[in-house]
Motif scaffolding. Structure first.
Motif, PDB file in Angstrom:
ATOM      1  N   ARG A  93      30.963  -9.759 155.215  1.00 52.62           N
ATOM      2  CA  ARG A  93      32.174  -9.815 154.282  1.00 52.62           C
ATOM      3  C   ARG A  93      32.936 -10.707 154.877  1.00 52.62           C
ATOM      4  N   LEU A  94      32.996 -10.963 156.382  1.00 48.26           N
ATOM      5  CA  LEU A  94      33.920 -11.990 156.949  1.00 48.26           C
ATOM      6  C   LEU A  94      33.445 -13.260 156.464  1.00 48.26           C
ATOM      7  N   ALA A  95      32.126 -13.389 156.671  1.00 48.86           N
ATOM      8  CA  ALA A  95      31.369 -14.892 156.157  1.00 48.86           C
ATOM      9  C   ALA A  95      31.953 -15.291 154.690  1.00 48.86           C
ATOM     10  N   ALA A  96      31.864 -14.371 153.847  1.00 53.84           N
ATOM     11  CA  ALA A  96      32.259 -14.841 152.602  1.00 53.84           C
ATOM     12  C   ALA A  96      33.798 -15.157 152.474  1.00 53.84           C
ATOM     13  N   GLN A  97      34.580 -14.674 153.753  1.00 49.04           N
ATOM     14  CA  GLN A  97      35.819 -15.146 153.629  1.00 49.04           C
ATOM     15  C   GLN A  97      36.205 -16.299 154.315  1.00 49.04           C
ATOM     16  N   PHE A  98      35.295 -16.647 155.368  1.00 54.33           N
ATOM     17  CA  PHE A  98      35.715 -17.653 156.260  1.00 54.33           C
ATOM     18  C   PHE A  98      34.651 -18.863 156.527  1.00 54.33           C
ATOM     19  N   ILE A  99      33.428 -18.759 155.716  1.00 50.47           N
ATOM     20  CA  ILE A  99      32.200 -19.674 156.019  1.00 50.47           C
ATOM     21  C   ILE A  99      32.925 -21.137 155.642  1.00 50.47           C
ATOM     22  N   THR A 100      32.266 -22.158 156.020  1.00 51.05           N
ATOM     23  CA  THR A 100      32.694 -23.527 155.787  1.00 51.05           C
ATOM     24  C   THR A 100      31.420 -23.980 154.919  1.00 51.05           C
ATOM     25  N   ALA A 101      32.168 -25.166 154.245  1.00 52.42           N
ATOM     26  CA  ALA A 101      31.052 -25.696 153.281  1.00 52.42           C
ATOM     27  C   ALA A 101      29.857 -26.244 154.158  1.00 52.42           C
ATOM     28  N   ASP A 102      30.108 -26.961 155.195  1.00 51.57           N
ATOM     29  CA  ASP A 102      28.891 -27.246 156.102  1.00 51.57           C
ATOM     30  C   ASP A 102      27.979 -25.877 156.226  1.00 51.57           C
ATOM     31  N   GLU A 103      28.429 -24.879 156.675  1.00 49.22           N
ATOM     32  CA  GLU A 103      27.692 -23.627 157.152  1.00 49.22           C
ATOM     33  C   GLU A 103      26.940 -23.248 155.769  1.00 49.22           C
ATOM     34  N   ILE A 104      27.603 -23.478 154.936  1.00 50.27           N
ATOM     35  CA  ILE A 104      26.582 -22.885 153.348  1.00 50.27           C
ATOM     36  C   ILE A 104      25.422 -23.809 153.245  1.00 50.27           C
ATOM     37  N   VAL A 105      25.643 -25.094 153.417  1.00 52.34           N
ATOM     38  CA  VAL A 105      24.655 -25.912 153.360  1.00 52.34           C
ATOM     39  C   VAL A 105      23.524 -25.676 154.177  1.00 52.34           C
ATOM     40  N   ARG A 106      23.679 -25.335 155.551  1.00 50.23           N
ATOM     41  CA  ARG A 106      22.856 -25.207 156.659  1.00 50.23           C
ATOM     42  C   ARG A 106      22.213 -23.859 156.092  1.00 50.23           C
ATOM     43  N   LEU A 107      22.828 -22.773 155.703  1.00 48.46           N
ATOM     44  CA  LEU A 107      22.503 -21.488 155.486  1.00 48.46           C
ATOM     45  C   LEU A 107      21.304 -21.568 154.155  1.00 48.46           C
ATOM     46  N   GLU A 108      21.637 -22.457 153.211  1.00 48.28           N
ATOM     47  CA  GLU A 108      20.889 -22.668 152.097  1.00 48.28           C
ATOM     48  C   GLU A 108      19.622 -23.350 152.258  1.00 48.28           C
ATOM     49  N   SER A 109      19.747 -24.066 153.362  1.00 43.87           N
ATOM     50  CA  SER A 109      18.598 -24.976 153.768  1.00 43.87           C
ATOM     51  C   SER A 109      17.718 -24.013 154.602  1.00 43.87           C
ATOM     52  N   ILE A 188      28.093 -14.364 149.548  1.00 40.22           N
ATOM     53  CA  ILE A 188      29.042 -15.188 150.355  1.00 40.22           C
ATOM     54  C   ILE A 188      29.401 -16.394 149.681  1.00 40.22           C
ATOM     55  N   LYS A 189      28.609 -17.286 149.047  1.00 42.41           N
ATOM     56  CA  LYS A 189      29.001 -18.558 148.568  1.00 42.41           C
ATOM     57  C   LYS A 189      30.103 -18.570 147.527  1.00 42.41           C
ATOM     58  N   ARG A 190      30.102 -17.398 146.664  1.00 41.02           N
ATOM     59  CA  ARG A 190      30.841 -17.356 145.718  1.00 41.02           C
ATOM     60  C   ARG A 190      32.230 -16.422 146.291  1.00 41.02           C
ATOM     61  N   GLY A 191      32.222 -16.153 147.681  1.00 42.05           N
ATOM     62  CA  GLY A 191      33.395 -15.583 148.157  1.00 42.05           C
ATOM     63  C   GLY A 191      33.727 -13.972 148.036  1.00 42.05           C
ATOM     64  N   ASP A 192      32.409 -13.454 147.561  1.00 41.06           N
ATOM     65  CA  ASP A 192      32.607 -12.055 147.237  1.00 41.06           C
ATOM     66  C   ASP A 192      32.270 -11.040 148.541  1.00 41.06           C
ATOM     67  N   GLY A 193      33.131 -10.873 149.290  1.00 39.92           N
ATOM     68  CA  GLY A 193      33.030 -10.265 150.472  1.00 39.92           C
ATOM     69  C   GLY A 193      32.638  -8.695 150.241  1.00 39.92           C
ATOM     70  N   GLU A 194      33.103  -8.105 149.359  1.00 41.42           N
ATOM     71  CA  GLU A 194      32.532  -6.815 149.085  1.00 41.42           C
ATOM     72  C   GLU A 194      31.002  -6.637 148.738  1.00 41.42           C
ATOM     73  N   MET A 195      30.755  -7.577 147.915  1.00 47.04           N
ATOM     74  CA  MET A 195      29.270  -7.328 147.418  1.00 47.04           C
ATOM     75  C   MET A 195      28.430  -7.877 148.852  1.00 47.04           C
ATOM     76  N   ALA A 196      28.832  -8.862 149.331  1.00 49.38           N
ATOM     77  CA  ALA A 196      28.100  -9.541 150.651  1.00 49.38           C
ATOM     78  C   ALA A 196      27.836  -8.146 151.456  1.00 49.38           C
ATOM     79  N   GLU A 197      28.722  -7.586 151.919  1.00 47.07           N
ATOM     80  CA  GLU A 197      28.808  -6.299 152.640  1.00 47.07           C
ATOM     81  C   GLU A 197      27.840  -5.511 152.025  1.00 47.07           C
ATOM     82  N   HIS A 198      28.088  -5.081 151.078  1.00 45.59           N
ATOM     83  CA  HIS A 198      27.277  -4.009 150.264  1.00 45.59           C
ATOM     84  C   HIS A 198      25.854  -4.310 150.379  1.00 45.59           C
ATOM     85  N   ILE A 199      25.319  -5.611 149.854  1.00 45.57           N
ATOM     86  CA  ILE A 199      23.996  -5.954 150.139  1.00 45.57           C
ATOM     87  C   ILE A 199      23.435  -5.903 151.583  1.00 45.57           C
TER      88      ILE A 199
END
Lengths: 229, 229
Positions: A93-109, A188-199
């Motif tokens: 949930r927090l990641a969805a709120q605070f993740i940086t663009a750079d971290e998203i790139v690394r996560l997807e790779s 997380i990428k679309r900022g949906d913390g509720e859903m991220a936590e739920h999954i």
DNA sequence: ATTCATTAAATTGTCGACAATATTGGCCTG
DNA sequence: CAGGCCAATATTGTCGACAATTTAATGAAT
């Protein structure tokens, strides 16, 4: 300029590996004279390394008696799953709120790497020995809550690794788990913390329930336990 | 036969008290020669005690440089609240499921003690220096999840105490907090885990928001912070 | 034969000394 | 006068030796 590494630090890592690999069996005693000889270090350095192992709960110590590698139990493993569900749900949930663009790139790779690992591996009891933990590690990092990071990555994940190695746990639902990872990242990428936590919670709960089924109901084959969370 | 207590153990407790009381100021360096003189122990024993302080994150260490008492920050305090909300919410839910009759008795008698403390204390910035933590400690204990217990009681609560002492936090809503404690115990007693978790989370969230208000918006008076969670 | 006490061995706890590294202060140079 | 270099000092890292405690081994008594 690389950070200097003291002997106890190096020893700490070496002993961890030895414990994970079973070279120092679970439940066995850590004899200071013996280990000091084997690793060619003084007892003082060794004792500090053992102290760190105690800090992340891989060994327990009794005054005047010595240190032993922790005893593993299904109960304890289930406890850890429970705590992880709570903490990592929050991390997502927090990641969805605070993740940086750079971290998203690394996560997807990272996901791409895992996708490739799945494809290229013939048997289904495949990839994620550390890969799975890497994923969860990355999510926790992206939460930007250092307290949370310390609790999970310094303490709990060490024990999780020990259980995996010792119980020889293999995923029974790797593709399923990987798919869940994808959905978590998407949320997380679309900022949906509720859903991220739920999954994330469902993801970890599924693993726990798999372990419960295997170990509690008919435990003949502990080698086929759940690992993908 | 009482459990033997080693010098590092005793030192660990002494140093903790010294840190809580500010005798060793926050952010200051822990000089090994100096402390060894002051406490009349060898540096070896002292180093092990410092290692334990590091394990529960009260001090940080840099190789070849030394140990310092952690720096406190509002950000870190808020992180801790977040983690506590998650973990203690779970603890309350589990407690409702697994608490024993004996533990219920003890929990209710603890509430009575606190009720008395509130009555007998004239000022409203009153009782719970440790009393409040005792309550939360008891709930965690009643969850019967030792992993959860270790994380909260060995690590996080130490830091919570440090913040309370250092910031001189006092409750602004002691009676309100105490009432919430009562409701939590009632929910646990009747086995309503959902409700117990809900109230506990709201309880801690209220404290966190109080801290946020005080420190973020206009922080002139850090002495009137929130403590009752 | 089993249990208990006693003693011997081994292990952990503790300490002080030496080595390696970081910090301080002074000096030189630009 | 500022900045960097170098020596002097202090602090941390590491080690081996001794003390305290536990564990084992031995033997005596029931």
């Amino acid at each position: 300029m690389t950070t200097p590494v003291s002997i106890p630090e190096r020893l700490f890592e070496q002993l961890k590996s030895a414990i994970f690999d079973g070279d120092i069996p679970v439940g066995s005693k850590l004899s200071e004279p013996e280990l000091a000889r084997d690793y060619q270090v003084s007892r003082g350095a060794l004792r500090e390394a053992i102290g760190r192992l105690e800090a992340c709960r891989l060994v327990t110590r009794k005054t005047n008696v010595g240190a032993r590698v922790v005893e593993l139990s299904v109960e304890n493993l289930l406890e850890i799953f429970q705590v992880r569900e709570s903490l990592e749900g929050m991390a997502a949930r927090l990641a969805a709120q605070f993740i940086t663009a750079d971290e998203i790139v690394r996560l997807e790779s990272l996901l791409e790497t895992h996708a490739h690992d799945i494809e290229s591996s013939e048997n289904q009891a495949y990839f994620q020995k550390e890969g799975d933990l890497d994923f969860h590690y990355s999510i926790v990092q992206a939460s930007h809550n250092t307290t949370l990071f310390n609790l999970l990555c310094n303490d709990l994940y060490q024990l999780v690794r020990l259980y995996r190695y010792q119980f020889g746990m293999r995923s029974q639902r790797a593709k399923q788990a990987f798919s869940e990872h994808r959905h978590i990242v998407a949320a997380i990428k679309r900022g949906d913390g509720e859903m991220a936590e739920h999954i994330m919670r469902a993801h970890i709960r599924a693993s726990r329930e798999s372990v419960e089924r295997i170990f509690i109901h008919e435990s003949n084959d502990p080698l086929a336990a759940e690992v993908n969370a």
